[in-house]
Every structure is written in C-alpha cells, then in structure tokens.
Design an enzyme around this catalytic site. Structure first.
Site, PDB file in Angstrom:
ATOM      1  N   MET A   1      -5.540  -0.238  -3.566  1.00 20.90           N
ATOM      2  CA  MET A   1      -4.231  -0.224  -4.393  1.00 20.90           C
ATOM      3  C   MET A   1      -3.402  -0.082  -3.339  1.00 20.90           C
ATOM      4  SD  MET A   1      -4.550  -0.374  -7.557  1.00 20.90           S
ATOM      5  CE  MET A   1      -3.403   0.419  -8.565  1.00 20.90           C
ATOM      6  N   CYS A   2      -2.447   1.204  -3.274  1.00 18.07           N
ATOM      7  CA  CYS A   2      -1.312   1.523  -2.384  1.00 18.07           C
ATOM      8  C   CYS A   2      -0.094   0.792  -2.951  1.00 18.07           C
ATOM      9  CB  CYS A   2      -1.322   1.186  -1.053  1.00 18.07           C
ATOM     10  SG  CYS A   2      -2.854   2.557  -0.269  1.00 18.07           S
ATOM     11  N   GLY A   3       1.021   1.305  -2.573  1.00 13.61           N
ATOM     12  CA  GLY A   3       2.292   0.725  -2.986  1.00 13.61           C
ATOM     13  C   GLY A   3       3.263   0.493  -1.894  1.00 13.61           C
ATOM     14  N   ARG A  32       0.406   3.718  -8.019  1.00 16.67           N
ATOM     15  CA  ARG A  32      -0.555   2.731  -7.100  1.00 16.67           C
ATOM     16  C   ARG A  32      -0.719   3.557  -5.856  1.00 16.67           C
ATOM     17  NH1 ARG A  32      -0.765  -2.624  -7.666  1.00 16.67           N
ATOM     18  NH2 ARG A  32      -1.384  -2.879  -5.346  1.00 16.67           N
TER      19      ARG A  32
END
Length: 298
Positions: A1-3, A32
C-alpha cells in the site's frame, strides 16, 4: 500500500498555502498508510546558511542544543522547534563541524535532512495528526513531497518512516518494493554511502545521491535507475529547485498527476488531488511507465 504525494508551486502567490495543501493531500491518503507519515517542504534559509533538521530520540534530546552548538562553533546559530524535530540554521561552511559535534555531544539528535532549503519531518501516527504536530498547514514553501506508510516489511518506527534523505536538499518517497536493494546497498556502501535503516527506499535515495555525485542530473539519475533498481515502484523525489516522478516499466502501482498554470501535483490516487484549487480545469493524467517527469523552479 502506502500513499505518496507531491506538490510543485508555479504561482508564487500560492506558496503561502503549500503546507496546507500538502497536509490536505496527506490526510486523504491515510487509509493507504496509517502507521506513520512524513513530509519534506522546501523554503529558503537565511542567505549563506544551511539547515539541519534534527529529530530528538528521547526526552530532552533537543534541550539546549541551539546554545550548545553556537558555543561550540562560535558562529551565529538559530533554531526552530517543531514537536520532536528541531531545524537549525548555521553557516554552510560549518556543516561538517556541526555534524561532528552532534555525533559526539548529542547522539540523541539524529540528522534526518540537510540543505539550503529542505526541512524534513516524520513520525509514527496518522498522517493528519503528524501534519498537525509539526505545523505543516501553516508552512509556506515552493514545493513539497509526503508519504503515508503501511509498514508491511518492517517495524513501525519513526526511523523507518519516509521521506529518506541521503544528500543535500534531496529526499525520496516510494510506493512499492525493490527486489535487489541488498545488493545495491552493499555496492553503495563500498562507494562510501552510509544507511540508517534496512528500508529499501533509503537505498533508492542513496542510489540517486551516488549518481548525482558523479555528475548526473536528477533526470539522468532516475533514468539510470531503470536499469540498476529492480522491482515495482513509484518514486517522487524532491531536490532544492523542484521535484520528479518515475514509475517502473510495469507501473503496477497507482499514480495520477494534475497540472495547471499554478501548480503540478502528484498523488497515489485522484482523491488526493480532488481538493486542490482549480482541479476542475487541470490537465489530469496518469504518468507513463519508465518515463521521468520533472519540474524545476527558476
């Protein structure tokens, strides 16, 4: 994920809102990456000065640091406290001496960013809370990048949060995973680079630093990374006068950009951009795989 998010301001009249807009973009990306968050914002230091962003590792780690550093260097030193971080401005010629004093006298104050314009902040917690703790909504600047982390490969720690900075005024945020980061790390360590964490994103930042030390531009360094870094990734990289975006040749990680006469913006998803002024008439597009997009201020 991560944003990941990025914002480059073209219209100087919009610069007082840079922090507020970047904070809004980070907040939207919370789901995220709810584990930790960080951002880098670029704004000028006093003429001839260098800024060191220090993170206090433990209670009292930053107390009295400004006075101690000024006494040791015997030059004017100013400092601005932001929660667990301290931004110190000092003559650029004193950087090496300042780092040596910090390592010897204040091991609890880690240097997380350095340069003429960069300030870098990161902590564990929800992105909106991290932004508020450091006062991002009130910060003006020419550009900035940010990251919300979902720690799938390592512990949730402040050290492991993004951005990672391995060169003056340079930092990187990353969504994805590198498969050959350990071999690249060993090669870079032989070239004299040092790393603070096991995070593959720090290796990517160090790789770009190494390339640019050899004389490459940011664009050239990112183009070279397409051959040398293996994996799936989207990079957003900040430097003193601008920022750049690169997706790997497969481009499986989501990314969207918006461009107007007033700004250029990047987000992992369009909803990160939806609150920006004038977004309804912006040129919105998905960055192409294996193509470097870069913007610079004069």
């Amino acid at each position: 994920m991560c944003g990941i998010v990025g914002l480059f301001i073209r219209d100087p009249a919009l610069e007082p809102q840079t922090g507020a807009l970047l904070a809004q973009m980070l907040g939207v990306m919370s789901d995220r990456g709810p584990d930790s968050a960080g951002f880098a914002i670029y704004r000028d230091a006093p003429p001839g000065a260098l800024k060191l962003t220090l993170r206090g590792q433990g209670p009292g780690a930053l107390d009295g640091l400004e006075a101690g550093l000024q006494a040791a260097l015997r030059v004017p030193v100013s400092a601005e406290r932001h929660d667990t971080h301290l931004v110190v401005a000092l003559p650029a010629a004193c950087e090496a001496e300042a780092r040596a004093w910090l390592a010897a006298q204040r091991p609890g104050a880690a240097v997380v960013g350095a340069g003429r314009r960069i300030e870098l902040y990161k902590e564990v917690g929800l992105p909106a809370q991290v932004s508020e703790r450091f006062g991002l909504p009130a910060m003006a600047g020419s550009h900035g990048i940010g990251h919300t982390r979902m720690a799938t490969e390592s512990a949730v720690t402040t050290r492991g949060a993004h951005p990672f900075s391995t060169g003056l005024d340079q930092c990187l945020v990353h969504n994805g995973s590198l498969s050959n980061h350990n071999s690249v790390r060993r090669s870079l360590e032989r070239e004299g680079l040092a790393f603070e964490t096991e995070n593959d994103s720090e290796v990517a930042a160090g790789y770009l630093t190494w390339r640019m030390r050899q004389g490459a531009s940011l664009k050239e360094a990112l183009e070279a990374s397409l051959s040398d870094l293996d994996g799936f990734y989207t990079f957003v990289v900040g430097v003193e006068n601008g920022f750049a975006v690169l997706r790997d040749p497969i481009a499986c990680k989501p990314a969207v950009m918006a461009e107007t006469d007033r700004y250029v913006a990047f987000g992992s998803e369009y909803r990160a951009l939806a609150g920006l002024p004038g977004i309804g008439t912006a040129r919105v597009f998905e960055p192409e795989p294996a193509r470097v997009y870069a913007w610079e201020r004069a």
